[in-house]
Design an enzyme around this catalytic site. Sequence first.
Site: not given
Ligand code: NAD
Length: 499
Positions: A281, A381
């Site tokens: 991120c 992104e």
């Molecule tokens: P994601 O949003 O797909 O998933 C994150 C979590 O949410 C997971 O546990 C997943 O199971 C759950 N999830 C996914 N879809 C969902 C839905 N529709 N409803 C409810 N829960 C749901 O993210 P990812 O692909 O696992 O991670 C990458 C993303 O995380 C990138 O956008 C990255 O920038 C972000 N990120 C941000 C930070 C920060 O500190 N700002 C840090 C790490 C990652």
Amino acid sequence: MRRLTHFIDGTYQEGSSTRSADVYNPATGEVESTVSLGSKADLDLAVTSAAKAYLEWKETSLSKRSQIMFAFRELLESRVKDVAKLITKEHGKVLSDAEGEVRRGLEVVEFACGVSHLLKGDMSDSVSRNIDTYSIRQPLGVVAGITPFNFPAMVPMWMFPIAIACGNTFILKPSEKDPSASLMLAEMFIEAGLPQGVLNVVHGDKEIVDGILESKEIKAVSFVGSTAVARYIYSQAAFYGKRVQALGGAKNHMVVARDADLNFAADAAVSAAYGSAGERCMAVSVVVVDEAIADEFLELVAQKTRQLRVGPGTQESSEMGPLVTKEHRDRVASYIESAEVQGARVVLDGRESFDETTKGFFLGPSLVDGVSCDMSVYRDEIFGPVLSAIRVKGFDEAVELVNANPYANGAALFTKSGGLARRFTREIDAGMVGINVPIPVPVAYYSFGGNKESLFGGSHMYGTDGVQFFTRLKAVTERWPESNLGDGQGRNLNFPGTH
Ligand code: NAD
């Protein structure tokens, strides 16, 4: 095939759900295990366990809590490599990077070891005649964390060590793409002396997440993931009356001023854009370069990028591993295509490094020059090893461009000018700023968080913000009439003032 199950009440539990997801080894493209996708009934088991454990845990003395944190810290220190191996196996990042991730999580554990100091309240003697005021911080109860795939150990450790040290009990819903590291951490914490039920891991997808949001017993939700899901979590949690912090996606810019040390800046750009295959991120995904030095700088970046060694994360020579899934790899690759179609110049094309016969979800590093703000390679992104370059006429244009982006996680400036650096720090709209530092992730005793679409909610993650997020402040105003005999004030219906 191994099935990864929930960790509830200190033991592994199958749960009642029959749904599961495949967990891949991204370096081979093969399914290594499956993970249970829990039901609301499974979540209820964890909530019941955490609620019961809370009654005792909140009464546990600060010194006992910090002793357990210290023991956990020692165990984790001795097993950094074991956790790193699990991360590499399921996430794909190279081992040295995975180890770095665990160490950054360990820092937060070390911070939480000082909980007795962190929870000290304030005290003011004689705020009014014979009246004292003091404040205390109390835990919230059962709290939950929902975490992304890209830091399967560090991001959970941004949350649970502080929440637990503060006296809460915790339910972790890790990413279903790489769930093993969180299981190992939870097991280790119990081994370190944490009572059963204080830390539970429930696997799942939207069903568990919705269960967490709706649960009356869960008092706070800490989320890290994509902006779309962060927005959903934030609004739903608020609707259900919970405390919430939801960190979202990012598009991090690195501005290269015309006076920058170009060789140093090019090394930084390559490291920050392609480390962990861009799945950070805080990865730099855009370099904003002064046009006076753009050709020279981008040539250096291209030269250094061509030397990168891409391969399985377990191979010592690899600097960059595969992406987490095939779908994600293909999505990232589609942005290189779209950049070309929309008129950018693809200087290095990562698609050339794989074909239909390649095992694993590999994509080489890509560099795209001549990008403009309306192109999807810039707007979205991408979360992969694609670095966009935008040329600008000077510092002011660079700042304006960065500030117009809807994301505002990190931003970096490379310069030799202190004055320019100071202006950047003050004028840039980003939660974390780097001056000649491309990935300015704050150390554990500061706090992590962005602005705008990168963070919904008032609190940053970990550090003192973490302590505040996981505790409720109470102010006590106290008088003991017998401490000052004869000081009775009699009846007085006015609003109490201070005198
Ligand atoms: P994601 O949003 O797909 O998933 C994150 C979590 O949410 C997971 O546990 C997943 O199971 C759950 N999830 C996914 N879809 C969902 C839905 N529709 N409803 C409810 N829960 C749901 O993210 P990812 O692909 O696992 O991670 C990458 C993303 O995380 C990138 O956008 C990255 O920038 C972000 N990120 C941000 C930070 C920060 O500190 N700002 C840090 C790490 C990652």
